[in-house]
Write an enzyme that holds these catalytic residues in place. Structure first.
Site, PDB file in Angstrom:
ATOM      1  N   HIS A 166       0.810  -1.215   0.000  1.00 40.19           N
ATOM      2  CA  HIS A 166       0.000   0.000   0.000  1.00 40.19           C
ATOM      3  C   HIS A 166       0.848   1.271   0.000  1.00 40.19           C
ATOM      4  O   HIS A 166       0.398   2.315   0.475  1.00 40.19           O
ATOM      5  CB  HIS A 166      -0.980   0.025   1.174  1.00 40.19           C
ATOM      6  CG  HIS A 166      -2.033  -1.037   1.100  1.00 40.19           C
ATOM      7  ND1 HIS A 166      -3.020  -1.036   0.151  1.00 40.19           N
ATOM      8  CD2 HIS A 166      -2.217  -2.156   1.857  1.00 40.19           C
ATOM      9  CE1 HIS A 166      -3.796  -2.086   0.332  1.00 40.19           C
ATOM     10  NE2 HIS A 166      -3.328  -2.791   1.346  1.00 40.19           N
ATOM     11  N   ASP A 171       3.977  -0.879  -4.796  1.00 44.24           N
ATOM     12  CA  ASP A 171       2.843  -1.524  -5.465  1.00 44.24           C
ATOM     13  C   ASP A 171       2.993  -1.456  -6.981  1.00 44.24           C
ATOM     14  O   ASP A 171       2.622  -2.391  -7.697  1.00 44.24           O
ATOM     15  CB  ASP A 171       1.532  -0.854  -5.042  1.00 44.24           C
ATOM     16  CG  ASP A 171       1.111  -1.262  -3.638  1.00 44.24           C
ATOM     17  OD1 ASP A 171       1.898  -1.968  -2.974  1.00 44.24           O
ATOM     18  OD2 ASP A 171       0.013  -0.868  -3.199  1.00 44.24           O
TER      19      ASP A 171
END
Length: 563
Positions: A166, A171
């Site tokens: 996150h 990511d």
């Protein structure tokens, strides 16, 4: 003379190994692009599976970050207080993106925030090609190995070196690894070029995908293709700069047109004709559609429906908007539409006084004939009641001169009327007259251009990439073309020799329009001209400003409607 057969990268399609991808991930203060803000952008640029660049920055959202977002991402108010606002970040990110394919996991979310940020701060969204790895995962993974398509699950399936956490850059790195893992799997299903990515967004039924083998024996060269049905009937004709890629795309690129899908369901074979130039392919397509009238072709399928304006064949003629493949003496056009033909007729009727009634008049007026109000208004000579003594022959002569040669007297009269109406603040009527004048001038300009082309035979050349493209025309019809890297004059002599061998009585209007568009391109040079290739100084082109004004007004109205 050496014929160039190797196409450019644009012509042969871009393999995924040469495609640049920018994988992006955002962290935000919530889920709504209109109500929430971006707090972090991370992006990875790859080509051929290799990382060629990375982009990462925190973004000041201009307000507090909700506690549950802080708990999820670890991004606090203290971390972003000195970060640049999104208005300063966007130019750098858009430059980093360039013309690459934009990739994101659940792309609707990330792209939605980026587009909204561009809208708010006055940046043009570049409309990149977008790939959503969620959609790819539905094609590249099974339910057993990936029961859900979350990024963490896919990272486990493909064994990524980076674990999603996150944070935007981490990511994005994980998504990039997942992307390339899925593309390796999808290559077995024919997803090998950038053009094939569309099929992942709108997959074709398996029955149609199996027909993609039709493309295996098709050459990767420019030309014309024809799909055939089970009885050998011609279903559809088209052109492409790369026949193999185009034919394959019908079965792999998510064709959404219902009629074309019906055609593909019937198709059992495809014929191709290789052409040396795209111009020749386009013209051959027009000729083949006219000859065979394939069921699924819509454009160019009915050349006899071309709109013209002419005088009727009777003693006291009137103007008529008609559909025909070829013009005749005292015909104006081809017009862009029947509506334009009627507008041009209204201009001639108003200025010259051509009768507007549709009754077929007798040579000698009937004893009970009565004139309409146009006679009292001085707008018609009323041959219906006075016959040959009405002076209507002079009206017809003026109309023939406008249709055949010069529309200037009508243009000047209409111009004064438009100005007069505008001065009296009658803007709606002035606009109607302006449109009628524009349609008349446009039809006359097209008449003059086609007449110039039909009046000569010529060979022309232009530079294209590292080669020379030549075309030969005889009275409006293409006699041949060539693409060479040397020996231009030898090729021109060969093409000139084809003038006398051409077996076409009259070129289709659309063929002539294609020829003119090619001849009017920048950089065209004439090598041989037999006859007169010229645009008259007194032609309709000198009144072009009326056509341009109407188109500009139309474009601005369209823009207002879209906004």
């Amino acid at each position: 003379m050496t014929v160039v057969v190797q196409g450019s990268l644009e012509e042969i399609g871009e393999p995924l190994s040469a495609t640049t991808f920018v994988v992006v991930d955002l962290e935000t203060t919530g889920g709504s692009p209109r109500e929430c803000e971006i707090t972090e952008i991370g992006a990875v640029k790859t080509r051929g599976g290799e990382v060629v660049g990375e982009f990462q920055t925190l973004v000041d959202p201009g307000g507090p970050i909700p506690p549950y977002i802080v708990a999820l991402t670890g991004i606090t108010d203290a971390m972003v207080v000195s970060a640049p606002p999104i208005a300063q970040v966007l130019p750098s990110f858009l430059e980093f993106l360039g013309d690459a394919v934009l990739v994101a996991h659940n792309a609707r979310f990330d792209v939605g925030f980026l587009k909204e940020a561009c809208r708010r701060h006055g940046y043009a969204w570049p409309t990149p090609e977008i790939v959503d790895t969620v959609l790819l995962a539905r094609r590249a993974t099974t339910k057993e190995e990936a029961p859900n398509k979350k990024l963490g699950t896919l990272a486990r399936v493909f064994g990524t070196r980076v674990t999603p956490n996150h944070r935007a850059l981490e990511d994005a790195r994980a998504t990039s690894e997942v992307l390339h893992g899925m593309l390796e799997r999808l290559a077995a299903f024919g997803i090998t070029h950038r053009e094939d990515l569309d099929s992942l967004r709108n997959p074709m039924p398996s029955a149609l995908r199996r027909k993609a083998t039709m493309a295996d024996r098709v050459p990767a060269k420019p030309g014309v293709y024809t799909f055939r049905g089970p009885l050998g009937e011609r279903l559809y004709v088209g052109t492409s700069r790369n026949l193999r890629a185009r034919v394959k795309s019908y079965f792999t690129s998510g064709e959404s047109r219902r009629g074309i899908r019906d055609m593909l369901a019937l198709a059992v074979d495809v014929d191709t004709v290789v052409c040396p130039t795209q111009l020749e392919a386009n013209i051959l397509e027009v000729r083949m559609i006219d000859q065979w009238r394939p069921r699924y072709n819509r454009r160019s399928a009915r050349p006899e429906r071309t709109a013209w304006l002419r005088l009727t064949d009777e003693r006291y003629p009137r103007l008529a908007a008609v559909k025909s493949a070829y013009g005749q003496p005292s015909w104006l056009g081809p017009m862009r539409s029947m509506a334009d033909a009627r507008l041009a007729a209204s201009a001639l009727e108003q200025v010259i006084g051509v009768r507007t009634c549709t009754t077929r008049l007798t040579i000698v007026p009937r004893s009970d004939a009565r004139a309409c109000i146009l006679k009292d208004l001085g707008a018609c000579a009323a041959p219906c009641v006075t016959g040959e003594e009405s002076g209507y022959d002079a009206t017809v002569a003026a109309a023939r001169d406008a249709l055949d040669r010069d529309v200037s007297p009508v243009v000047e009269a209409m111009r004064r009327e438009v100005a007069s109406r505008a001065e009296r603040l009658e803007y709606e009527r002035a606009g109607e007259l302006r449109d009628a004048l524009s349609a008349l001038v446009d039809g006359a300009m097209r008449r003059d251009r086609l007449a110039a082309l039909r009046a000569c035979r010529l060979v022309a050349v232009r530079r294209v990439d590292e080669a020379w493209e030549l075309a030969s025309f005889s009275h409006g019809a293409l006699a041949g073309s060539a693409r060479v890297d040397s020996g231009v004059w030898d090729a021109a002599d060969e093409l000139r020799a084809r003038w006398d061998a051409l077996e076409i009585d009259a070129a289709l209007v659309e063929e002539q329009e294609l020829a003119l568009r090619w001849l009017e391109r920048p950089g065209i040079r004439l090598l041989y001209v037999d006859g007169q290739w010229a645009s008259p100084v007194t032609g309709a082109g000198r009144h072009r400003q009326w056509v341009d004004a109407r188109r500009s007004d139309h474009d601005s109205r369209l823009g207002s409607e879209r906004r």
